[in-house]
Write a protein that holds these residues in place. Structure first.
Motif, PDB file in Angstrom:
ATOM      1  N   ARG A  42       0.927  -1.309   0.002  1.00 19.32           N
ATOM      2  CA  ARG A  42       0.052   0.021   0.001  1.00 19.32           C
ATOM      3  C   ARG A  42       0.977   1.221   0.035  1.00 19.32           C
ATOM      4  N   ALA A  43       0.260   2.423  -0.553  1.00 23.39           N
ATOM      5  CA  ALA A  43       1.352   3.615  -0.521  1.00 23.39           C
ATOM      6  C   ALA A  43       0.329   4.559  -0.714  1.00 23.39           C
ATOM      7  N   VAL A  44       0.637   5.898  -0.701  1.00 24.75           N
ATOM      8  CA  VAL A  44      -0.008   7.325  -0.681  1.00 24.75           C
ATOM      9  C   VAL A  44       0.568   7.679  -1.992  1.00 24.75           C
ATOM     10  N   VAL A  45      -0.560   8.181  -3.314  1.00 19.05           N
ATOM     11  CA  VAL A  45      -0.245   8.734  -4.554  1.00 19.05           C
ATOM     12  C   VAL A  45      -0.789  10.098  -4.260  1.00 19.05           C
ATOM     13  N   LYS A  46       0.069  11.107  -4.593  1.00 17.57           N
ATOM     14  CA  LYS A  46      -0.475  12.633  -4.610  1.00 17.57           C
ATOM     15  C   LYS A  46      -0.221  13.169  -5.837  1.00 17.57           C
ATOM     16  N   THR A  47      -1.288  14.143  -6.341  1.00 12.80           N
ATOM     17  CA  THR A  47      -1.006  15.115  -7.351  1.00 12.80           C
ATOM     18  C   THR A  47      -0.072  16.130  -6.986  1.00 12.80           C
ATOM     19  N   PRO A  48       0.969  16.229  -7.568  1.00 16.59           N
ATOM     20  CA  PRO A  48       2.032  17.296  -7.008  1.00 16.59           C
ATOM     21  C   PRO A  48       1.417  18.867  -6.895  1.00 16.59           C
ATOM     22  N   ARG A  49       0.660  19.244  -7.672  1.00 18.77           N
ATOM     23  CA  ARG A  49       0.148  20.496  -7.451  1.00 18.77           C
ATOM     24  C   ARG A  49      -1.512  20.592  -7.429  1.00 18.77           C
ATOM     25  N   GLY A  50      -1.899  21.727  -6.607  1.00 19.17           N
ATOM     26  CA  GLY A  50      -3.455  22.012  -6.467  1.00 19.17           C
ATOM     27  C   GLY A  50      -3.862  21.407  -5.424  1.00 19.17           C
TER      28      GLY A  50
END
Length: 378
Positions: A136-144
């Motif tokens: 499992r992991a956390v994925v993020k959009t870099p901006r906004g």
């Protein structure tokens, strides 16, 4: 001579700068995105913060420009600096808060403790990271992203396929940020104020409680925080503020891990939800401090005025949109509560205000603050 501060963004953070600006004799001017926003009392212009000419026109006759949010594009910020306008925090510092991949790389350069992370370009790379980090992991959009937006906990790379597709369609391209899923016991926040000339003040480290990705409660100071933990958070906050050249208020959001470490989660370079407690629980509020800092004025005392302060966000608000009668009910039942509203229309999950209660007993202030905030919810 009256000092003039221009704030880009008309939200509640700009709104809460109005009172201390009046008290300090500072003229506050706000560039609001649209009429009727939270800071409309100080709005002297309405326009698009992404348009260079609009922001330049707003900024030309103020002493310093600062921000209600971190979304002003880099090319607008650099145009302000090129025009000789003081911008605090500056473009290089703000870049770290605007892009989470830049943040992670900069924290690595500074040697700041943080989760394991990677920049990933497709579902295969994301899957490889997930496989290497326990499934499992956390994925993020870099901006906004903010308040839980642009963040997903995933167990398969395909769960972010839509985000990768959106990046592929964007002419700018880009990658996603993936981080290990940290085994943390709680979240903390460390606030630091820094002036352009390098003066520094720190606030006590606080505990923050998130619900559905949104800050719901803040306890100041953080309960059960050892002297060693408080010192480590303060040292880390100061190192980051100095290392990236922050001017104004900096909030360092932290994870406290189950084995007692602290890791950097995210940064905010402005007054922050984790510091709203300072309005009624500290000698100098974060909003006054931010104004002092960006103008390079002497910084105020950051000591707590009472042993404990609880801040409870009012999320959503009444479904009929009316606060009629609720102020009186809250004030009558909870006279120790300090109620701050943002002039925003309610909708599910939206921050429309907060309640602070300061006192000598932690359980008492938490109960009073929660109870007062609940009066405004359906």
């Amino acid at each position: 001579m009256t000092l003039r501060v221009g704030v880009v963004g008309g939200g509640q953070l700009a709104r809460m700068m109005i009172a201390p600006a009046v008290e300090l004799g500072i003229e506050l001017r706000v560039l609001a995105e649209e009429p009727g926003m939270a800071a409309s009392l100080a709005a002297t212009a309405v326009g698009d913060y992404r348009d260079t000419d609009t922001v330049l026109a707003f900024a030309r006759d103020v002493d310093v420009v600062t921000f209600d949010h971190e979304h002003v594009p880099h090319h607008v910020l650099t145009a302000l600096v090129a025009a000789g306008i003081a911008v605090h925090p500056g473009p290089d510092a703000l870049a770290v808060a605007q892009d989470k991949l830049v943040l992670r790389a900069r924290m690595a350069e500074l040697g700041a403790p943080q989760p394991e992370w990677a920049a990933v370009a497709d579902t295969d790379q994301l899957q490889a990271f997930i496989d290497d980090h326990g499934g499992r992991a956390v994925v993020k959009t870099p901006r906004g992203g903010y308040d839980g937006k642009g963040v997903r906990v995933v167990s398969a790379g395909t769960e972010a396929a839509d985000w990768f597709a959106a990046l592929a369609e964007d002419a700018r391209g880009g990658m996603l940020l993936v981080e290990e899923l940290v085994d943390f016991s709680r979240e903390l926040a460390q606030q630091v104020a820094r002036t352009p000339s390098g003066m520094l003040r720190t606030y006590p480290v606080v505990e923050t409680v998130q619900r559905n990705g949104v800050c719901a409660e803040v306890l100041a100071p953080a309960p059960r925080a050892s002297a060693a933990l408080a010192a480590a958070a303060e040292e880390l906050g100061v190192a980051i503020a100095e290392g990236i050249g922050v001017t104004g208020m900096l909030a360092v959001e932290l994870f406290e891990t189950v084995d007692g470490r602290i890791l950097v989660n995210e940064l905010a370079m402005r007054p922050h939800n984790s510091g709203h407690w300072t309005q009624d629980g500290a000698v100098t509020s974060q909003f006054e401090q931010h104004l002092r800092a960006v103008l390079d004025l002497p910084l105020g005392d950051t000591a707590a005025t009472r042993p404990w302060t609880a801040m409870i966000n009012i999320l959503g608000g009444p479904s009929d949109g009316s606060l009629d009668g609720r102020f009186e009910a809250a004030m009558t039942a909870h006279p120790a509560a300090k109620i701050h509203t943002y002039g925003k229309a309610p909708r599910p999950g939206r921050k429309v205000g907060h309640v602070n209660v300061a006192g000598n007993d932690l359980d008492d202030v938490v109960y009073e603050a929660r109870a007062a905030a609940s009066v405004f919810a359906d």
